[in-house]
Design a protein around this motif. Structure first.
Motif, short mmCIF file in Angstrom:
data_model
loop_
_atom_site.label_atom_id
_atom_site.label_comp_id
_atom_site.label_asym_id
_atom_site.label_seq_id
_atom_site.Cartn_x
_atom_site.Cartn_y
_atom_site.Cartn_z
N VAL A 1 2.81 -11.37 40.61
CA VAL A 1 3.58 -11.17 39.37
C VAL A 1 2.73 -10.52 38.29
O VAL A 1 3.10 -9.48 37.73
CB VAL A 1 4.18 -12.50 38.86
CG1 VAL A 1 4.89 -12.30 37.53
CG2 VAL A 1 5.16 -13.07 39.90
N LEU B 1 9.06 -10.57 39.54
CA LEU B 1 9.86 -10.78 38.33
C LEU B 1 9.16 -11.78 37.41
O LEU B 1 8.50 -12.70 37.88
CB LEU B 1 11.24 -11.33 38.71
CG LEU B 1 12.12 -10.42 39.57
CD1 LEU B 1 13.34 -11.19 40.08
CD2 LEU B 1 12.57 -9.20 38.78
N PRO B 2 9.33 -11.61 36.11
CA PRO B 2 8.72 -12.53 35.15
C PRO B 2 9.58 -13.78 34.95
O PRO B 2 10.80 -13.70 34.94
CB PRO B 2 8.70 -11.70 33.86
CG PRO B 2 9.90 -10.81 33.97
CD PRO B 2 10.08 -10.52 35.45
N VAL B 3 8.93 -14.93 34.82
CA VAL B 3 9.63 -16.16 34.45
C VAL B 3 8.90 -16.74 33.24
O VAL B 3 7.69 -17.01 33.31
CB VAL B 3 9.65 -17.18 35.61
CG1 VAL B 3 10.31 -18.48 35.17
CG2 VAL B 3 10.39 -16.60 36.82
N LEU B 4 9.60 -16.92 32.15
CA LEU B 4 8.98 -17.30 30.88
C LEU B 4 8.41 -18.72 30.91
O LEU B 4 9.10 -19.65 31.31
CB LEU B 4 10.00 -17.15 29.74
CG LEU B 4 9.54 -17.51 28.34
CD1 LEU B 4 8.39 -16.63 27.88
CD2 LEU B 4 10.70 -17.40 27.36
N ASN C 1 15.12 -8.09 33.08
CA ASN C 1 14.72 -9.21 33.93
C ASN C 1 14.66 -10.54 33.19
O ASN C 1 14.49 -11.58 33.82
CB ASN C 1 13.35 -8.95 34.55
CG ASN C 1 13.41 -7.88 35.63
OD1 ASN C 1 14.43 -7.72 36.30
ND2 ASN C 1 12.33 -7.14 35.79
N LEU C 2 14.76 -10.50 31.86
CA LEU C 2 14.67 -11.74 31.08
C LEU C 2 15.90 -11.88 30.19
O LEU C 2 16.13 -11.05 29.32
CB LEU C 2 13.41 -11.71 30.22
CG LEU C 2 12.09 -11.85 30.98
CD1 LEU C 2 10.93 -11.37 30.13
CD2 LEU C 2 11.87 -13.28 31.42
N PRO C 3 16.67 -12.93 30.40
CA PRO C 3 17.84 -13.15 29.54
C PRO C 3 17.37 -13.43 28.10
O PRO C 3 16.22 -13.87 27.91
CB PRO C 3 18.51 -14.38 30.12
CG PRO C 3 17.77 -14.75 31.35
CD PRO C 3 16.49 -14.02 31.37
#
Lengths: 482, 480
Positions: A42, A50-53, A281-283
């Protein structure tokens, strides 16, 4: 700066957040690991990842926002800042553009004219880039190597309003900002390790003019002192240009520490178009009131509040309160002492004096100090009880600081107990009188000051342990009765 | 029929009844590959050795021993993943996409990685940097794209089913061209982790299969929340096979008049309308509706998709993996030469277009405006679904055309007219064969449903499939 011009300064400060893992993956944020150890698909930007915060990053950004008196936006989003550079794996940085998490705050700084508010326009979250390293010097290296350990470490960027009017105000702002961020524990703000970085926008305008002058952006300042000096240089440079009838060019300039001057890096025309757009990719991020309240209730007391409280609660001088609240750790140490020993000024004197001196000499952090607050208050009690003299106390303090032993133990082991036994002291006094007949004559003939010499001799005999008040009294009695 | 011509559920039955072994099944597919691959050219990489190795262990799960193909833009650990680009010709990922992990857990056997239009940009699979794939129904024709390799492999019996990816129709169009079932799931139901992005807000992985039942079986495996994908939806694990029932009674079907008023291949239009009539005869209620913004779909799609793509494909810079130019003297040249030398023409066109779209001067007029139209389109489509269960259209305006027949990029973009609104709206859609043209080329009918409406979609498609009875038809490859 002549009175003809007014200086306008705004600061952009990047702060690495002290989370354990990176902003969009689980890699460690530890500083100083071997190159590329803390990386994964990542943060290396491998295709398809994909990024996950990291929620902790949001917590810290909210904390910073609250501590800097900002509004916390219930809606914010992440955007891509696109540019090519080898240390940026995805060739875009995930940042926040038009909807940052915090806005409209301020910091209070102390100036010669009193307290001044400096506005904080916004705080936003983003990811850090990696680092290029070169074997040997950059000019001689045949290739650049990239270390991606730093890639994806969470940052907040804190943008001030153009409210700063002098280079020294800029420094005061940075000092206050750093103190607040360290207080709330969101960053160690270590400039040498790059966890706090500052860019400055500066322009000047004739006094009375409403519009801002053309600004330049200053980069590459590696200490608060460097920020101040670079700004001083730049203000002077701009003044000369204007006074000679020239025009300021909007550009980015780099501070050269060795040359003591700023050098042009790129002009506005050469500036990149970062092509910001929302990262699909980030809501969007929704921060509800409960989240903000939860963080608010966990915020510690901030430096200025604490300073004011110390003056109020412990009746300390402003100066003492300022020194003691410089860091949260020192303030906590002080308060722990005061809890067990109520003479706050006495505690303050010891902490501001010997404690800070030894801390500096031994190059220690407060957390590393072996001496507990209970030891210090214990020592102060021994003084009050007459068990040790203030002179002996200095020795005991130094020993406690170095060994972490309790004051009672040190007094016992080293035999430092004050001699207050009248019989024992009489014996020594008589010995001293016998050995100094001429001094005794002097005293008898009215030279009262000569008593001090005899007291000194008794202290010498007892290696400082004699109770000085009692010694004085016994000498007088003995000489009178001679 | 040979084993390699059977559906997943047929193979599963034979394997469960011990009529055949996984080795028998695998051999059949490998023999077919041996026989036809030279002409079809569906694959970029064939993993026969890995497949043999895999069936030597005792495979468990709903896909145990079933040979499948993966589009070569889905990351596979230790197996090169090229996106059919010179840029990634030798790129071997160190990790598996989430869908690959899920297939592995269910015992699937991966036969290889299939050809696509470079980085999924195109509708013919002719934009592969390696070779063109051809349509098994007629080798002079394209298989469609960009998942043309996956569709051709399934149509030719080179895989029982395949996964494709769909950004603007890249599963449905090749499935329609190759006489197959192709399903684009609701955005967020299948993890995109490990899908090499073309346009993140539109991309979705989905199955290309020989019938609707197989699509439901694969959907059961690949859907589900994935913590590694922030756009993945929190949802209960559904059993889509529960919707495999023949029942169209009372189902409300909308026909967007904007699509039926257009001028395109009459054979396609007639075939689709004939199928709709049959659905009506089974009790479906069919009505015409209007979706005014739908005519802007292609323009909106190309603005948003290329904007995202220009950013997504920036990571191919020669620094960490993939192709790196050997002619560069400094970093800026390395970036420029690497990208100039290793990207194909269509990819460059879309990167340039997208870079312009996101530029300060164009952003408001193009990107922002396109987002607004997208929002409007979503609303119009949602409004339709307030009164209807499904929207039915042709999948493509034409049947598979001859390789090289369409060279004008704008002409080829128009071929996406019926498929792109689905991606823009994030809704699911399925294509199934509804007939054949006079030239014996398959025609596809597209059924769209509301978000998370896969169940109804499958029920309608399954019912129609039973009515039409086209399921057993296979292309006659002359090599057989």
């Amino acid at each position: 700066m002549s009175r003809k011009y007014e200086t306008i300064i705004g600061l952009e400060v990047h702060v690495q957040l002290a989370t354990e893992s990176k902003i969009f993956c689980n890699c460690s944020t530890d500083f100083g690991a071997e190159p590329n150890k803390h990386t994964c698909p990542v943060c290396l930007g491998l295709p398809g990842t994909l990024p996950v915060l990291n929620k902790k990053v949001v917590d810290y950004a909210i904390m910073a926002g609250l501590a800097l008196n900002c509004n916390i936006n219930s809606y914010s989003k992440f955007d891509r800042k696109n540019y090519f550079y080898p240390d940026l794996p995805k060739a875009y940085q995930i940042s926040q553009s038009d909807y940052p998490i915090c806005e409209n705050g301020y910091i209070e700084i102390d100036t010669e004219e009193g307290t001044k508010k400096i506005g904080i326009t916004r705080i936003h979250m983003e990811e850090d880039a990696g680092k290029l390293v070169h074997e040997g010097s950059i000019d001689q290296a045949t290739a650049s190597l990239v270390d991606y350990n730093r890639t994806g470490i969470p940052l907040i960027e804190i943008v001030s309003a153009p409210d700063i009017r002098t280079p020294s105000e800029a420094r005061a702002y940075l000092t206050q900002l750093k103190q607040i961020l360290q207080y709330i524990g969101v960053s160690d703000c270590n400039m040498e390790e790059g966890s706090l970085r500052c860019d400055a926008n500066v322009s000047i305008r004739p006094v009375g003019q409403k519009e801002f002058g053309t600004k330049t952006e200053l980069k590459n300042m590696n200490s608060f002192r460097a920020v101040e000096r670079a700004l001083e240089y730049e203000v002077e440079r701009q003044r000369k240009i204007l006074e000679e009838g020239g025009e300021i060019i909007q550009e980015t300039r780099t501070w050269d520490e060795s040359l003591n001057k700023t050098i042009s890096m790129r002009t506005k025309e050469e500036a990149a178009d970062y092509r910001y757009f929302p990262d699909p990719n980030l809501p969007p991020l929704n921060v509800d009131r409960d989240w903000v309240e939860r963080i608010k209730s966990s915020l510690p007391e901030l430096p200025r509040e604490k300073r004011e409280r110390f003056v109020r609660e412990y009746a300390l001088p402003e100066y003492d309160a300022g020194v003691l609240t410089d860091s949260r750790e020192l303030a906590d140490y002080f308060e722990a002492c005061v809890k067990e020993y109520s003479d706050a000024k006495a505690v303050s004197n010891w902490i501001m004096g010997d404690f800070l001196r030894l801390l500096k000499e031994e190059n220690l952090e407060i957390a590393e100090v072996k001496m507990t607050p209970a030891h210090l208050s214990g020592m102060l009690k021994l003084m009050d009880e007459g068990v040790i003299s203030s002179k002996i106390a200095k020795t005991v303090f130094e020993e406690m600081f170095k060994t972490g032993k309790a004051p009672e133990q040190i007094v016992e082991e080293k035999g430092l107990k004050q001699i207050s036994d009248a019989g024992q002291l009489e014996e020594i006094v008589l010995k001293v009188i016998e050995a100094n007949p001429s001094v005794v004559e002097d005293i008898k003939s009215g030279k009262d000051k000569a008593i001090g010499f005899l007291v000194g001799q008794v202290m010498k005999e007892t290696r400082g342990k004699a109770n000085p008040g009692m010694v004085n009294q016994i000498i007088r009695e003995k000489i009178e009765s001679l | 029929m040979e084993l390699c011509d059977l559906t997943i559920h047929e193979l599963r039955e034979k394997l469960e009844n011990k009529e055949v072994t996984a080795a028998d099944v695998l051999d059949s597919f490998l023999r077919r590959i041996e026989a036809v691959e030279e002409k079809v050219k569906a694959y970029v990489t064939i993993t026969a050795d890995e497949a043999r190795e895999r069936i030597s262990s005792d495979l468990q799960g709903s896909l145990a021993g079933i040979p499948l193909a993966l589009k070569d833009n889905i990351s596979t650990e230790g197996i090169r993943t090229t996106c059919s680009s010179k840029m990634l010709e030798n790129y071997i990922p160190p990790y598996n996409a989430t869908v690959v992990e899920k297939l592995n857990e269910e015992g699937a056997v991966i036969l290889g990685k299939t050809n696509l239009d470079e980085f999924a940009m195109g509708g013919t699979t002719g934009f592969s940097a390696f070779h063109e794939t051809r349509n098994p129904w007629n080798l002079e024709h394209v298989p469609g794209g960009s998942s043309g390799g996956s569709a051709a492999a399934v149509a030719a019996g080179e895989a029982a089913a395949a996964l494709g990816t769909d950004t603007g129709g890249s599963i449905r169009q090749p499935a329609a061209f190759c006489g197959l079932v192709g399903l684009k799931p609701t955005y967020g139901t299948v993890s995109r982790y490990g899908l090499l992005a073309y346009a993140n807000s539109l991309d979705q992985i989905g199955p290309i299969t020989r019938d609707v039942e197989d699509a439901a079986l694969l959907l059961n495996v690949i859907t589900g929340h994935d913590p590694k994908d922030s756009t993945s939806v929190q949802m209960e694990q559904a059993d889509y096979t529960a919707f495999l029932k023949e029942d169209l009674a009372g189902m409300r079907i909308a026909l967007p008049k904007e699509y039926y008023e257009l001028d395109y291949n009459p054979e396609v239009k007639e075939s689709v309308l004939a199928a709709v009539k049959k659905m009506e005869a089974e009790g479906a209620v069919v009505e015409e509706v209007s979706i005014p913004s739908i005519e802007h779909s292609v323009a909106v799609y190309y603005i948003l998709a290329t904007g995202e793509a220009s950013s997504n494909l920036a990571c191919y810079d020669g620094v960490r993996f993939g192709y790196r130019s050997k002619t560069a003297g400094n970093v800026a040249e390395m970036f420029r030469n690497t990208r100039s030398e290793a990207f194909g023409e269509e990819v460059k066109r879309r990167i340039l277009f997208g870079t312009y779209i996101l530029s300060a001067e164009a952003y408001e007029d193009y990107y922002v405006k396109a987002q607004k139209v997208r929002t409007l389109l979503i609303k119009e489509i949602e409004d339709v679904f307030k009164n209807y269960d499904l929207i039915v259209t042709p999948t493509t305006p034409e049947t598979a055309f001859k390789a090289g027949a369409i060279t004008d990029p704008l002409e080829s973009y128009k071929m996406d007219a019926f498929t792109v609104p689905v991606n823009l709206a994030g809704i699911p859609a399925i294509t199934i064969p509804c007939g054949f043209s006079s030239a014996n080329l398959p025609i596809g009918i597209q059924i769209m449903g509301p978000r998370f409406g896969e169940g109804k979609l499958i029920q309608a498609a399954y019912s129609l499939e039973k009515i039409l009875q086209l399921g057993n038809k296979r292309p006659e490859l002359e090599v057989r």
